[in-house]
Write a protein that holds these residues in place. Sequence first.
Motif, PDB file in Angstrom:
ATOM      1  N   GLU A 107       0.833  -1.203   0.000  1.00 26.83           N
ATOM      2  CA  GLU A 107       0.000   0.000   0.000  1.00 26.83           C
ATOM      3  C   GLU A 107       0.870   1.257   0.000  1.00 26.83           C
ATOM      4  N   ARG A 108       1.887   1.253   0.847  1.00 27.01           N
ATOM      5  CA  ARG A 108       2.733   2.448   0.962  1.00 27.01           C
ATOM      6  C   ARG A 108       3.530   2.702  -0.305  1.00 27.01           C
ATOM      7  N   PHE A 109       4.023   1.641  -0.950  1.00 31.81           N
ATOM      8  CA  PHE A 109       4.747   1.847  -2.201  1.00 31.81           C
ATOM      9  C   PHE A 109       3.811   2.311  -3.311  1.00 31.81           C
ATOM     10  N   LEU A 110       2.592   1.805  -3.330  1.00 33.50           N
ATOM     11  CA  LEU A 110       1.630   2.273  -4.328  1.00 33.50           C
ATOM     12  C   LEU A 110       1.332   3.752  -4.102  1.00 33.50           C
ATOM     13  N   LEU A 111       1.128   4.120  -2.862  1.00 26.99           N
ATOM     14  CA  LEU A 111       0.882   5.522  -2.533  1.00 26.99           C
ATOM     15  C   LEU A 111       2.080   6.388  -2.931  1.00 26.99           C
ATOM     16  N   TYR A 112       3.284   5.905  -2.651  1.00 31.99           N
ATOM     17  CA  TYR A 112       4.495   6.633  -3.044  1.00 31.99           C
ATOM     18  C   TYR A 112       4.513   6.864  -4.546  1.00 31.99           C
ATOM     19  N   LEU A 113       4.294   5.806  -5.310  1.00 33.66           N
ATOM     20  CA  LEU A 113       4.352   5.922  -6.766  1.00 33.66           C
ATOM     21  C   LEU A 113       3.274   6.866  -7.296  1.00 33.66           C
ATOM     22  N   GLU A 114       2.108   6.819  -6.703  1.00 29.12           N
ATOM     23  CA  GLU A 114       1.050   7.733  -7.136  1.00 29.12           C
ATOM     24  C   GLU A 114       1.404   9.181  -6.786  1.00 29.12           C
ATOM     25  N   ARG A 115       1.989   9.392  -5.640  1.00 33.30           N
ATOM     26  CA  ARG A 115       2.322  10.750  -5.191  1.00 33.30           C
ATOM     27  C   ARG A 115       3.468  11.368  -5.978  1.00 33.30           C
ATOM     28  N   VAL A 116       4.390  10.563  -6.484  1.00 33.90           N
ATOM     29  CA  VAL A 116       5.548  11.135  -7.182  1.00 33.90           C
ATOM     30  C   VAL A 116       5.382  11.174  -8.696  1.00 33.90           C
TER      31      VAL A 116
END
Length: 172
Positions: free
Chosen positions: A60-69
Amino acid sequence: MTNSWLIILLALGVVIAATATFILMRLLKMKEAEKQRNPAIELKLQALKIIMPLKVQAYERFLLYLERVQLPQLVKRVYAPGIEKGTFHLQLLQNVREEFEHNLAQQLYVSNSTWNAVQNAKEELVNQINSTFEQLNDEEDVAILAQALVALPNPMVEQAIAVLKRDFERLL
């Protein structure tokens, strides 16, 4: 004749009792063997109960990271009218790196392919940001730089998201 039937019934009863005893003994041995194996299985199940939520959270956190950047979201968060070119450049890079570093420990819970994809996406973003700023002249308006960044494709980010989703599905 009654005595012979009685003897036959008695013999049959003994055979049935012996068979039942044999089956009962086998079941008890199997139960005992299961008890001896059970602690190892129980330990693995307990570990899985603890680790699985951490793995899910990492994905979840890596998906959120990728979406945010992704550049459109990143530029939208960092850009402000009147921001200087150097400050804008620095804040974009800082944002990508800080969010990445914030999630570094999550690599423990994801596959190597997911971790490599996230790293490659981050490197592509940093390279895209740097090359966009290097290609434009110093007098270029920051708003034009922001538009140029938003228009750039992010194939490595998209690929990382696909790898992340695929690996997560395998996890379940």
